[in-house]
Design a protein around this motif. Structure first.
Motif, PDB file in Angstrom:
ATOM      1  N   VAL A  12      43.764 -24.434  18.330  1.00  0.00           N
ATOM      2  CA  VAL A  12      43.206 -23.270  17.643  1.00  0.00           C
ATOM      3  C   VAL A  12      41.889 -22.823  18.257  1.00  0.00           C
ATOM      4  CG1 VAL A  12      42.220 -22.472  15.459  1.00  0.00           C
ATOM      5  CG2 VAL A  12      44.401 -23.640  15.481  1.00  0.00           C
ATOM      6  N   ASN A  13      41.043 -23.758  18.652  1.00  0.00           N
ATOM      7  CA  ASN A  13      39.719 -23.402  19.150  1.00  0.00           C
ATOM      8  C   ASN A  13      39.623 -23.326  20.671  1.00  0.00           C
ATOM      9  OD1 ASN A  13      38.493 -23.163  16.597  1.00  0.00           O
ATOM     10  ND2 ASN A  13      38.404 -25.385  16.447  1.00  0.00           N
ATOM     11  N   GLU A  14      40.735 -23.419  21.380  1.00  0.00           N
ATOM     12  CA  GLU A  14      40.698 -23.324  22.840  1.00  0.00           C
ATOM     13  C   GLU A  14      40.275 -21.925  23.273  1.00  0.00           C
ATOM     14  OE1 GLU A  14      44.514 -24.439  24.366  1.00  0.00           O
ATOM     15  OE2 GLU A  14      44.064 -26.573  24.218  1.00  0.00           O
ATOM     16  N   ARG A  15      39.480 -21.871  24.343  1.00  0.00           N
ATOM     17  CA  ARG A  15      39.056 -20.578  24.895  1.00  0.00           C
ATOM     18  C   ARG A  15      40.257 -19.953  25.606  1.00  0.00           C
ATOM     19  NH1 ARG A  15      33.379 -20.148  26.481  1.00  0.00           N
ATOM     20  NH2 ARG A  15      34.172 -19.445  28.476  1.00  0.00           N
ATOM     21  N   ARG A  16      40.356 -18.606  25.498  1.00  0.00           N
ATOM     22  CA  ARG A  16      41.528 -17.913  26.027  1.00  0.00           C
ATOM     23  C   ARG A  16      41.165 -16.636  26.753  1.00  0.00           C
ATOM     24  NH1 ARG A  16      45.122 -18.852  20.652  1.00  0.00           N
ATOM     25  NH2 ARG A  16      44.684 -21.054  20.652  1.00  0.00           N
ATOM     26  N   VAL A  17      41.974 -16.324  27.737  1.00  0.00           N
ATOM     27  CA  VAL A  17      41.941 -15.025  28.405  1.00  0.00           C
ATOM     28  C   VAL A  17      43.274 -14.374  28.074  1.00  0.00           C
ATOM     29  CG1 VAL A  17      41.895 -13.820  30.610  1.00  0.00           C
ATOM     30  CG2 VAL A  17      40.455 -15.836  30.273  1.00  0.00           C
ATOM     31  N   LEU A  18      43.233 -13.179  27.459  1.00  0.00           N
ATOM     32  CA  LEU A  18      44.462 -12.489  27.082  1.00  0.00           C
ATOM     33  C   LEU A  18      44.777 -11.410  28.101  1.00  0.00           C
ATOM     34  CD1 LEU A  18      44.038 -11.870  23.249  1.00  0.00           C
ATOM     35  CD2 LEU A  18      45.114 -13.783  24.401  1.00  0.00           C
ATOM     36  N   VAL A  19      46.030 -11.325  28.470  1.00  0.00           N
ATOM     37  CA  VAL A  19      46.517 -10.237  29.303  1.00  0.00           C
ATOM     38  C   VAL A  19      47.542  -9.484  28.467  1.00  0.00           C
ATOM     39  CG1 VAL A  19      47.680  -9.593  31.432  1.00  0.00           C
ATOM     40  CG2 VAL A  19      46.155 -11.576  31.411  1.00  0.00           C
ATOM     41  N   VAL A  20      47.257  -8.212  28.202  1.00  0.00           N
ATOM     42  CA  VAL A  20      48.134  -7.388  27.384  1.00  0.00           C
ATOM     43  C   VAL A  20      48.658  -6.270  28.270  1.00  0.00           C
ATOM     44  CG1 VAL A  20      48.292  -5.981  25.307  1.00  0.00           C
ATOM     45  CG2 VAL A  20      46.757  -7.945  25.347  1.00  0.00           C
ATOM     46  N   ASN A  43      30.458  -9.827  21.384  1.00  0.00           N
ATOM     47  CA  ASN A  43      29.517 -10.551  20.525  1.00  0.00           C
ATOM     48  C   ASN A  43      29.606 -12.063  20.694  1.00  0.00           C
ATOM     49  OD1 ASN A  43      28.597  -8.128  19.392  1.00  0.00           O
ATOM     50  ND2 ASN A  43      30.225  -8.147  17.873  1.00  0.00           N
ATOM     51  N   LYS A  44      30.466 -12.486  21.648  1.00  0.00           N
ATOM     52  CA  LYS A  44      30.672 -13.918  21.923  1.00  0.00           C
ATOM     53  C   LYS A  44      31.095 -14.677  20.664  1.00  0.00           C
ATOM     54  CE  LYS A  44      27.509 -14.004  25.865  1.00  0.00           C
ATOM     55  NZ  LYS A  44      28.373 -13.319  26.709  1.00  0.00           N
ATOM     56  N   GLU A  45      32.018 -14.078  19.916  1.00  0.00           N
ATOM     57  CA  GLU A  45      32.575 -14.683  18.713  1.00  0.00           C
ATOM     58  C   GLU A  45      34.028 -15.042  18.987  1.00  0.00           C
ATOM     59  OE1 GLU A  45      32.232 -11.547  15.881  1.00  0.00           O
ATOM     60  OE2 GLU A  45      30.066 -11.735  15.698  1.00  0.00           O
ATOM     61  N   GLY A  46      34.524 -16.023  18.329  1.00  0.00           N
ATOM     62  CA  GLY A  46      35.931 -16.385  18.451  1.00  0.00           C
ATOM     63  C   GLY A  46      36.221 -17.135  19.734  1.00  0.00           C
ATOM     64  N   ASN A  47      37.505 -17.362  19.978  1.00  0.00           N
ATOM     65  CA  ASN A  47      37.910 -18.169  21.121  1.00  0.00           C
ATOM     66  C   ASN A  47      38.426 -17.340  22.295  1.00  0.00           C
ATOM     67  OD1 ASN A  47      40.154 -17.350  19.657  1.00  0.00           O
ATOM     68  ND2 ASN A  47      41.315 -19.189  20.086  1.00  0.00           N
ATOM     69  N   ILE A  48      38.492 -16.030  22.148  1.00  0.00           N
ATOM     70  CA  ILE A  48      38.956 -15.182  23.239  1.00  0.00           C
ATOM     71  C   ILE A  48      37.730 -14.767  24.062  1.00  0.00           C
ATOM     72  CG2 ILE A  48      40.117 -13.040  23.852  1.00  0.00           C
ATOM     73  CD1 ILE A  48      41.613 -13.350  21.122  1.00  0.00           C
ATOM     74  N   VAL A  49      37.752 -15.087  25.360  1.00  0.00           N
ATOM     75  CA  VAL A  49      36.589 -14.817  26.205  1.00  0.00           C
ATOM     76  C   VAL A  49      36.785 -13.603  27.103  1.00  0.00           C
ATOM     77  CG1 VAL A  49      35.742 -17.183  26.168  1.00  0.00           C
ATOM     78  CG2 VAL A  49      37.363 -16.493  27.931  1.00  0.00           C
ATOM     79  N   GLN A  50      38.028 -13.183  27.294  1.00  0.00           N
ATOM     80  CA  GLN A  50      38.284 -12.007  28.129  1.00  0.00           C
ATOM     81  C   GLN A  50      39.618 -11.379  27.733  1.00  0.00           C
ATOM     82  OE1 GLN A  50      38.551 -12.850  32.329  1.00  0.00           O
ATOM     83  NE2 GLN A  50      38.080 -10.757  32.891  1.00  0.00           N
ATOM     84  N   LEU A  51      39.653 -10.051  27.785  1.00  0.00           N
ATOM     85  CA  LEU A  51      40.881  -9.307  27.501  1.00  0.00           C
ATOM     86  C   LEU A  51      41.159  -8.402  28.690  1.00  0.00           C
ATOM     87  CD1 LEU A  51      43.137  -8.281  25.552  1.00  0.00           C
ATOM     88  CD2 LEU A  51      41.484  -6.606  24.738  1.00  0.00           C
ATOM     89  N   LEU A  72      43.223  -4.371  18.900  1.00  0.00           N
ATOM     90  CA  LEU A  72      42.721  -4.860  20.185  1.00  0.00           C
ATOM     91  C   LEU A  72      41.219  -4.625  20.325  1.00  0.00           C
ATOM     92  CD1 LEU A  72      45.629  -3.838  22.588  1.00  0.00           C
ATOM     93  CD2 LEU A  72      44.949  -6.150  21.904  1.00  0.00           C
ATOM     94  N   ARG A  73      40.744  -3.524  19.754  1.00  0.00           N
ATOM     95  CA  ARG A  73      39.297  -3.258  19.794  1.00  0.00           C
ATOM     96  C   ARG A  73      38.521  -4.326  19.036  1.00  0.00           C
ATOM     97  NH1 ARG A  73      38.901   1.787  17.673  1.00  0.00           N
ATOM     98  NH2 ARG A  73      40.415   2.710  19.031  1.00  0.00           N
ATOM     99  N   LYS A  74      39.127  -4.891  17.986  1.00  0.00           N
ATOM    100  CA  LYS A  74      38.480  -5.999  17.269  1.00  0.00           C
ATOM    101  C   LYS A  74      38.260  -7.179  18.217  1.00  0.00           C
ATOM    102  CE  LYS A  74      40.185  -4.970  12.646  1.00  0.00           C
ATOM    103  NZ  LYS A  74      41.049  -5.425  11.540  1.00  0.00           N
ATOM    104  N   TYR A  75      39.268  -7.463  19.049  1.00  0.00           N
ATOM    105  CA  TYR A  75      39.113  -8.527  20.040  1.00  0.00           C
ATOM    106  C   TYR A  75      37.988  -8.198  21.014  1.00  0.00           C
ATOM    107  CZ  TYR A  75      43.334 -11.169  18.840  1.00  0.00           C
ATOM    108  OH  TYR A  75      44.275 -11.942  18.214  1.00  0.00           O
ATOM    109  N   ILE A  76      37.929  -6.944  21.455  1.00  0.00           N
ATOM    110  CA  ILE A  76      36.876  -6.543  22.391  1.00  0.00           C
ATOM    111  C   ILE A  76      35.499  -6.728  21.758  1.00  0.00           C
ATOM    112  CG2 ILE A  76      35.871  -4.566  23.619  1.00  0.00           C
ATOM    113  CD1 ILE A  76      38.788  -3.588  24.068  1.00  0.00           C
ATOM    114  N   ASP A  77      35.355  -6.338  20.505  1.00  0.00           N
ATOM    115  CA  ASP A  77      34.078  -6.522  19.805  1.00  0.00           C
ATOM    116  C   ASP A  77      33.718  -8.006  19.700  1.00  0.00           C
ATOM    117  OD1 ASP A  77      33.830  -3.788  19.498  1.00  0.00           O
ATOM    118  OD2 ASP A  77      34.589  -3.772  17.431  1.00  0.00           O
ATOM    119  N   GLU A  78      34.704  -8.846  19.389  1.00  0.00           N
ATOM    120  CA  GLU A  78      34.447 -10.278  19.295  1.00  0.00           C
ATOM    121  C   GLU A  78      34.031 -10.845  20.652  1.00  0.00           C
ATOM    122  OE1 GLU A  78      37.926 -12.135  17.644  1.00  0.00           O
ATOM    123  OE2 GLU A  78      37.643 -11.194  15.687  1.00  0.00           O
ATOM    124  N   ILE A  79      34.669 -10.381  21.717  1.00  0.00           N
ATOM    125  CA  ILE A  79      34.314 -10.842  23.070  1.00  0.00           C
ATOM    126  C   ILE A  79      32.884 -10.437  23.398  1.00  0.00           C
ATOM    127  CG2 ILE A  79      34.800 -10.552  25.532  1.00  0.00           C
ATOM    128  CD1 ILE A  79      37.806 -10.209  24.654  1.00  0.00           C
TER     129      ILE A  79
END
Length: 187
Positions: free
Chosen positions: A121-129, A157-165, A148-155
């Motif tokens: 659950v907490n692993e860092r991830r790079v998403l390719v969509v 703000n350095k929140e969550g486990n997704i580091v790049q989209l 998807l914009r929510k993910y961008i905002d989290e990235i």
């Protein structure tokens, strides 16, 4: 030699006290680490698994006006979903291509946030969509871009486990939805 010996003994005793304090600090830090790890496990236990994903996907479907069907756990297959109409019948093959695409996207969206097990659950991830809006009408295209914009905002703000989209599209309208927010270009 007495002053030299006394200075040496004093320094040695200071080092021994510092060493004892560091050992106690290390033990306390280890205890706190174990306690925090347990807390993390307890907190993430609800953010993985099929029940959590089912609830989250249905909440998104309902919030965006998809009320004619919902996602339910399969009684036959463990860790699988079914799509069910309001009257309890299974959808089978009566969904439109756009609805199928949207449900598939919701599953991906939930999987990207969580995982199949608590360990990931907490692993860092790079998403390719890759062009997630094929066969979608403009309303659903807007919903997908918002999610998807929510993910961008989290990235950002350095929140969550997704580091790049990494987002790939050939649709200029979708590109515009993703690139322009509140009348400003995003860079």
């Amino acid at each position: 030699a007495k002053p030299t010996i006394e200075a040496h003994i004093k320094a040695t005793n200071g080092i021994k006290r510092s060493k004892a304090l560091l050992a106690e600090t290390q033990k306390e830090t280890t205890r706190n680490g174990i306690k925090l790890k347990k807390e993390i496990e307890d907190l993430t236990s609800g953010s993985s698994g099929i029940e959590f994903s089912e609830l989250e996907m249905n909440k998104l479907l309902e919030s965006y006006g998809f009320n004619s069907f919902k996602i339910v756990r399969s009684p036959k297959n463990e860790n699988c979903y079914q799509i069910q109409r309001e009257d309890g019948t299974l959808v089978e093959s009566t969904l439109s291509e756009g609805e199928v695409t949207f449900i598939t996207f919701l599953y991906f969206y939930q999987l990207a946030k969580g995982g199949h097990s608590e360990a990931v659950v907490n692993e860092r991830r790079v998403l390719v969509v890759d062009d997630p809006i094929s066969s979608l009408d403009s309303n659903v295209l807007f919903i997908v871009s918002s999610l998807l914009r929510k993910y961008i905002d989290e990235i950002r703000n350095k929140e969550g486990n997704i580091v790049q989209l990494i987002l790939l599209t050939h649709n200029p309208y979708f590109h515009k939805q993703m690139a322009i927010v509140e009348g400003r270009n995003q860079s």
